[in-house]
Design an enzyme around this catalytic site. Structure first.
Site, PDB file in Angstrom:
ATOM      1  N   GLU A   1       0.847  -1.199   0.000  1.00  0.00           N
ATOM      2  CA  GLU A   1       0.000   0.000   0.000  1.00  0.00           C
ATOM      3  C   GLU A   1       0.876   1.239   0.000  1.00  0.00           C
ATOM      4  O   GLU A   1       1.989   1.220   0.531  1.00  0.00           O
ATOM      5  CB  GLU A   1      -0.873   0.021   1.267  1.00  0.00           C
ATOM      6  CG  GLU A   1      -2.278  -0.515   1.068  1.00  0.00           C
ATOM      7  CD  GLU A   1      -3.176   0.402   0.240  1.00  0.00           C
ATOM      8  OE1 GLU A   1      -2.677   1.212  -0.557  1.00  0.00           O
ATOM      9  OE2 GLU A   1      -4.398   0.291   0.409  1.00  0.00           O
ATOM     10  N   ASP A   2       0.367   2.316  -0.561  1.00  0.00           N
ATOM     11  CA  ASP A   2       1.117   3.571  -0.501  1.00  0.00           C
ATOM     12  C   ASP A   2       0.997   4.215   0.875  1.00  0.00           C
ATOM     13  O   ASP A   2       1.967   4.755   1.393  1.00  0.00           O
ATOM     14  CB  ASP A   2       0.677   4.543  -1.617  1.00  0.00           C
ATOM     15  CG  ASP A   2      -0.831   4.747  -1.667  1.00  0.00           C
ATOM     16  OD1 ASP A   2      -1.569   4.039  -0.952  1.00  0.00           O
ATOM     17  OD2 ASP A   2      -1.278   5.624  -2.427  1.00  0.00           O
ATOM     18  N   ILE A   3      -0.204   4.139   1.472  1.00  0.00           N
ATOM     19  CA  ILE A   3      -0.388   4.811   2.759  1.00  0.00           C
ATOM     20  C   ILE A   3      -1.399   4.074   3.628  1.00  0.00           C
ATOM     21  O   ILE A   3      -2.380   3.526   3.123  1.00  0.00           O
ATOM     22  CB  ILE A   3      -0.824   6.293   2.545  1.00  0.00           C
ATOM     23  CG1 ILE A   3      -0.826   7.073   3.861  1.00  0.00           C
ATOM     24  CG2 ILE A   3      -2.166   6.408   1.840  1.00  0.00           C
ATOM     25  CD1 ILE A   3      -0.836   8.592   3.690  1.00  0.00           C
TER      26      ILE A   3
ATOM     27  N   ASP B   1      -3.759   5.002   6.847  1.00  0.00           N
ATOM     28  CA  ASP B   1      -4.253   6.217   7.486  1.00  0.00           C
ATOM     29  C   ASP B   1      -5.146   5.758   8.653  1.00  0.00           C
ATOM     30  O   ASP B   1      -4.649   5.423   9.730  1.00  0.00           O
ATOM     31  CB  ASP B   1      -5.018   6.967   6.383  1.00  0.00           C
ATOM     32  CG  ASP B   1      -5.392   8.375   6.716  1.00  0.00           C
ATOM     33  OD1 ASP B   1      -5.623   8.641   7.893  1.00  0.00           O
ATOM     34  OD2 ASP B   1      -5.486   9.218   5.820  1.00  0.00           O
TER      35      ASP B   1
ATOM     36  N   GLY C   1      -6.528   2.981   8.689  1.00  0.00           N
ATOM     37  CA  GLY C   1      -6.274   1.538   8.780  1.00  0.00           C
ATOM     38  C   GLY C   1      -7.466   0.704   8.328  1.00  0.00           C
ATOM     39  O   GLY C   1      -7.378  -0.511   8.217  1.00  0.00           O
ATOM     40  N   LEU C   2      -8.579   1.382   8.032  1.00  0.00           N
ATOM     41  CA  LEU C   2      -9.812   0.652   7.698  1.00  0.00           C
ATOM     42  C   LEU C   2      -9.680  -0.143   6.388  1.00  0.00           C
ATOM     43  O   LEU C   2     -10.101  -1.284   6.314  1.00  0.00           O
ATOM     44  CB  LEU C   2     -10.993   1.629   7.603  1.00  0.00           C
ATOM     45  CG  LEU C   2     -11.371   2.290   8.934  1.00  0.00           C
ATOM     46  CD1 LEU C   2     -12.363   3.427   8.718  1.00  0.00           C
ATOM     47  CD2 LEU C   2     -11.956   1.264   9.895  1.00  0.00           C
ATOM     48  N   THR C   3      -9.060   0.474   5.388  1.00  0.00           N
ATOM     49  CA  THR C   3      -8.914  -0.222   4.102  1.00  0.00           C
ATOM     50  C   THR C   3      -8.087  -1.491   4.284  1.00  0.00           C
ATOM     51  O   THR C   3      -8.507  -2.581   3.878  1.00  0.00           O
ATOM     52  CB  THR C   3      -8.207   0.699   3.069  1.00  0.00           C
ATOM     53  OG1 THR C   3      -8.917   1.932   3.015  1.00  0.00           O
ATOM     54  CG2 THR C   3      -8.147   0.058   1.702  1.00  0.00           C
TER      55      THR C   3
ATOM     56  N   LYS D   1       0.484   7.132   8.427  1.00  0.00           N
ATOM     57  CA  LYS D   1      -0.052   8.313   9.138  1.00  0.00           C
ATOM     58  C   LYS D   1      -0.631   7.796  10.448  1.00  0.00           C
ATOM     59  O   LYS D   1      -1.849   7.730  10.628  1.00  0.00           O
ATOM     60  CB  LYS D   1      -1.154   8.948   8.286  1.00  0.00           C
ATOM     61  CG  LYS D   1      -0.828  10.308   7.764  1.00  0.00           C
ATOM     62  CD  LYS D   1      -2.058  10.917   7.116  1.00  0.00           C
ATOM     63  CE  LYS D   1      -1.668  11.913   6.068  1.00  0.00           C
ATOM     64  NZ  LYS D   1      -2.841  12.483   5.395  1.00  0.00           N
TER      65      LYS D   1
HETATM   66  C1  PRP Z   1      -5.674   5.294  -0.035  1.00  0.00           C
HETATM   67  C2  PRP Z   1      -4.572   4.290   0.241  1.00  0.00           C
HETATM   68  C3  PRP Z   1      -5.270   3.244   1.031  1.00  0.00           C
HETATM   69  C4  PRP Z   1      -6.271   4.037   1.832  1.00  0.00           C
HETATM   70  C5  PRP Z   1      -5.719   4.259   3.209  1.00  0.00           C
HETATM   71  O1  PRP Z   1      -6.393   4.825  -1.131  1.00  0.00           O
HETATM   72  O2  PRP Z   1      -4.021   3.771  -0.951  1.00  0.00           O
HETATM   73  O3  PRP Z   1      -5.907   2.289   0.216  1.00  0.00           O
HETATM   74  O4  PRP Z   1      -6.455   5.272   1.149  1.00  0.00           O
HETATM   75  O5  PRP Z   1      -6.641   4.885   4.019  1.00  0.00           O
HETATM   76  P1  PRP Z   1      -7.246   4.248   5.347  1.00  0.00           P
HETATM   77  O6  PRP Z   1      -6.106   3.648   6.119  1.00  0.00           O
HETATM   78  O7  PRP Z   1      -7.862   5.437   6.052  1.00  0.00           O
HETATM   79  O8  PRP Z   1      -8.282   3.248   4.952  1.00  0.00           O
HETATM   80  P2  PRP Z   1      -7.415   5.653  -1.994  1.00  0.00           P
HETATM   81  O9  PRP Z   1      -8.787   5.167  -1.704  1.00  0.00           O
HETATM   82  O10 PRP Z   1      -7.107   7.124  -1.861  1.00  0.00           O
HETATM   83  O11 PRP Z   1      -7.158   5.126  -3.463  1.00  0.00           O
HETATM   84  P3  PRP Z   1      -5.989   5.405  -4.510  1.00  0.00           P
HETATM   85  O12 PRP Z   1      -4.829   4.540  -4.132  1.00  0.00           O
HETATM   86  O13 PRP Z   1      -6.615   4.977  -5.780  1.00  0.00           O
HETATM   87  O14 PRP Z   1      -5.660   6.877  -4.465  1.00  0.00           O
END
Ligand code: PRP
Length: 178
Positions: A101-103, A105, A107-109, A133
């Site tokens: 994953e790139d980030i 945040d 953590g829900l995703t 984050k």
């Molecule tokens: C970003 C990132 C994670 C998610 C993290 O994706 O790539 O999937 O948000 O956030 P969380 O920890 O609060 O769940 P995004 O939906 O922006 O999609 P993208 O990679 O297409 O920009």
């Protein structure tokens, strides 16, 4: 409100150095005998994933697959519900999987994704994120490989976007309100 690019938080050189280190860690942990499936979560992680796998030694058995899920859309808050738009091409059953994953945040995703992928019975499943984050976490997620812990500020570049923009930047920068 209009936004513009602010200061660089992580330069391309800093990112490249850390990506190399993470690849070394991964190579040491898995060795040459295990086959790894690196799963990138589109779209943001595609940039980080392609750099990190190219830092792995040639004799490592590594496959790449992608999933497209949505959590944010154009908003800045995670919905907590992960919708799958594009699933993996190959089965991960019995495989050593690293989710990239790139980030992370809230953590829900990732926590949703991990649950979903665990249900497919991989041999092992680890998580590699470029940015953490940590202050925004709403649910605990085990991150095995982490590039950088960053403050709770909006950042773009190197795959990270603001409403679809600025993913193409080589450096990671702050976004500021004008
Ligand atoms: C970003 C990132 C994670 C998610 C993290 O994706 O790539 O999937 O948000 O956030 P969380 O920890 O609060 O769940 P995004 O939906 O922006 O999609 P993208 O990679 O297409 O920009």
């Amino acid at each position: 409100m209009a936004y513009r690019l602010g200061e660089v938080i992580l330069s391309r050189d800093t990112i490249a150095r850390r990506v190399k280190e993470l690849a070394e860690e991964i190579a040491n942990d898995y060795g040459k005998d295990k086959s790894i499936v690196v799963v990138g979560i589109l779209t943001g992680a595609a940039f980080f994933l392609t750099d990190i796998v190219r830092e792995l030694p040639e004799d490592i058995d590594v496959r790449v697959d992608f999933m497209s899920v949505a959590s944010y859309g154009d908003n800045t808050e995670s919905s907590g519900v992960v919708r799958i738009f594009h699933d993996l091409k190959s089965s991960i059953e019995g495989k050593h999987v690293i989710v990239v994953e790139d980030i992370v945040d809230s953590g829900l995703t990732l926590s949703h994704l991990i649950g979903l992928l665990e249900g497919r019975h991989p041999e092992s499943l680890k998580v590699c994120v470029l940015l953490d984050k940590y202050e925004r976490r709403k649910t605990e997620v085990k991150v095995d490989y982490c590039g950088f812990r960053i403050p709770d500020k909006f950042v773009v570049g190197y795959g990270l976007d603001y409403a679809g923009k600025w993913r193409h930047l080589k450096d990671i920068k702050y976004v500021v309100a004008e």
